[in-house]
Every structure is written in C-alpha cells, then in structure tokens.
Design a protein around this motif. Structure first.
Motif, PDB file in Angstrom:
ATOM      1  N   SER A 154      34.150  36.305  37.987  1.00  0.00           N
ATOM      2  CA  SER A 154      35.375  36.410  38.783  1.00  0.00           C
ATOM      3  C   SER A 154      36.603  36.456  37.880  1.00  0.00           C
ATOM      4  CB  SER A 154      35.475  35.231  39.758  1.00  0.00           C
ATOM      5  OG  SER A 154      34.465  35.300  40.738  1.00  0.00           O
ATOM      6  N   ARG A 155      36.571  35.647  36.816  1.00  0.00           N
ATOM      7  CA  ARG A 155      37.686  35.656  35.862  1.00  0.00           C
ATOM      8  C   ARG A 155      37.732  36.966  35.093  1.00  0.00           C
ATOM      9  NH1 ARG A 155      36.191  30.111  34.943  1.00  0.00           N
ATOM     10  NH2 ARG A 155      34.904  30.787  33.178  1.00  0.00           N
ATOM     11  N   GLN A 156      36.553  37.456  34.689  1.00  0.00           N
ATOM     12  CA  GLN A 156      36.496  38.697  33.922  1.00  0.00           C
ATOM     13  C   GLN A 156      36.994  39.894  34.739  1.00  0.00           C
ATOM     14  OE1 GLN A 156      32.355  38.849  32.795  1.00  0.00           O
ATOM     15  NE2 GLN A 156      32.668  37.650  30.926  1.00  0.00           N
ATOM     16  N   HIS A 206      37.112  38.072  43.347  1.00  0.00           N
ATOM     17  CA  HIS A 206      36.096  37.102  43.787  1.00  0.00           C
ATOM     18  C   HIS A 206      34.712  37.743  43.770  1.00  0.00           C
ATOM     19  CE1 HIS A 206      34.771  33.468  45.974  1.00  0.00           C
ATOM     20  NE2 HIS A 206      33.900  34.287  46.522  1.00  0.00           N
ATOM     21  N   ILE A 207      33.809  37.174  42.988  1.00  0.00           N
ATOM     22  CA  ILE A 207      32.446  37.688  42.886  1.00  0.00           C
ATOM     23  C   ILE A 207      31.466  36.561  43.205  1.00  0.00           C
ATOM     24  CG2 ILE A 207      30.702  38.658  41.354  1.00  0.00           C
ATOM     25  CD1 ILE A 207      32.915  40.010  39.814  1.00  0.00           C
TER      26      ILE A 207
END
Length: 222
Positions: free
Chosen positions: A131-133, A137-138
């Motif tokens: 999600s950060r990469q 939202h994943i």
C-alpha cells in the motif's frame, strides 16, 4: 441465483436478499416458484448436503439435526478404518461427539459468535508494504484465517471433548481420531459441493425442459 441465497426464499427478508444477489451477479431468470421446485429436487437427491447448507447459512435447528444424523451414520460406516478395535467395540459416544464437533466447525460463518477472525470476517487485511509502495489501499489474504474470515479451530478442542466420554492420550488422538475428524469435515464439504452442483445443474436448464419434465439425473455421494 446461488444456492446459499436461494435457501432464504421463505425468509421475510428474501426480497432484499434477492436484490443483493442481483446487484452482485445480475438478475436471475428464475421465479420464486422455480427456486422452490429446484430446492425440492435438490433435497430429493442431496438431502444431507442441502441440510448442511441450511444448517450453515440459516442456522435451522431441524436441518442441523438432519445433517448430524447423516454425518453420524457416515462416521459409523468409516470409523473402523481409522480407529483400531480395542476390546469389544469403538466408543459410540466418542464417535457422536466427533461428528457433532465436525458439524459445528462446518457450520461456522462470520456471524457465528466468537468465530470472526481479526480481519473482521473479510478474509483479507491491508498489505501495508504494498500500500505504501503503490500509494493506494491494497488487500492481501489474512495470514491467520487463510482467507476464510474465521478463527482457526484447534485440535485441542476435540481432544478435550473426547476426554469427557473416554480415556484418550494426546498421541492416540493425533494418530487415530484426528484423521477421522478431518474425514468427517471433508465429507461435509463434499456433500455441500454435491448439493450446489445439483442445484446449479437444475437451475441452468432451459425452461422448456423443466416444463416437459426433463430433469438431470444426478446422485449425490453418500
């Protein structure tokens, strides 16, 4: 319409359920009467499987009792393959306890009290790294429930339950009774799958076939 939605056709909330199903999979060509007839045909061919589905999704006590009797009968037919004969016979009470526990585990859903995993019953959790990469939202499968949304059941629960009706060590339980428990649980899922396939086959027929009385012949595995 999927079978787990179809079994709620007699529920006062069935109109909302049908609407929800239509939004997720598209409108069904089936009428209410079609569904009732299809359920009747499915029950005539997959009584155990349909009872298991009713017990799981509607929490119907009569269906649960019917499912338990079928599961108990199956357990009696295979118990000698798993449990070595000691003395006169296998402990019947222990077999009943194991069948009841297997049915209880099969019937758990996200709305079963205490069954929901930390993922909130979704079966997925946020993948913080990705999600950060990706800056979005994943989700990823929940590592604890493996995507089921339910807290894993421990075999200690079964062992402790058997101790109330017989003397059994942990090694003996793990070697003999645990595989039997797994076989009973697998049977439940097999019966559920057979009922779903039978229902899907019946409801996929062209309406003209049903009017002519041409129904598929399919026997569920007992």
């Amino acid at each position: 319409m999927r079978l787990k939605y179809a079994i709620t056709i007699g529920d006062p909330k069935s109109a909302q359920i049908v609407e929800l199903q239509a939004r997720s999979t598209g409108n069904s060509h089936l009428t209410r009467d079609d569904i009732v007839v299809s359920l009747g045909l499915t029950q005539s061919r997959c009584r155990a499987g349909l009872s298991l589905i009713y017990a799981k999704y509607t929490k119907d006590h009569h269906a649960a009792q019917t499912a338990f009797l079928a599961l108990r009968q199956y357990a009696s037919s295979i118990v000698k393959k798993y449990i070595p004969k000691e003395g006169s016979s296998v402990n019947d009470a222990a077999v009943s306890v194991l069948a009841m526990l297997a049915l209880e585990e099969f019937c758990r859903t996200a709305d079963t009290p205490g069954a929901m995993c930390r993922c909130g019953g979704k079966g997925t959790v946020k993948d913080l790294k990705k999600s950060r990469q990706k800056n979005t939202h994943i989700e990823k499968p929940c590592s604890r429930c493996k995507g089921t949304g339910l807290k894993p059941m421990t075999q200690t629960r079964c062992h402790h339950a058997l101790l109330k009706v017989m003397s059994i060590s942990q090694p003996t339980y793990s070697r003999y009774w645990s595989p039997l428990y797994r076989a009973l649980l697998d049977w439940c899922y097999q019966q559920e799958g057979d009922a779903e396939r039978t229902y899907n086959l019946i409801t996929s027929l062209n309406p003209s076939h049903s009017e002519a009385g041409i129904w598929p012949v399919h026997s569920c595995t007992e």
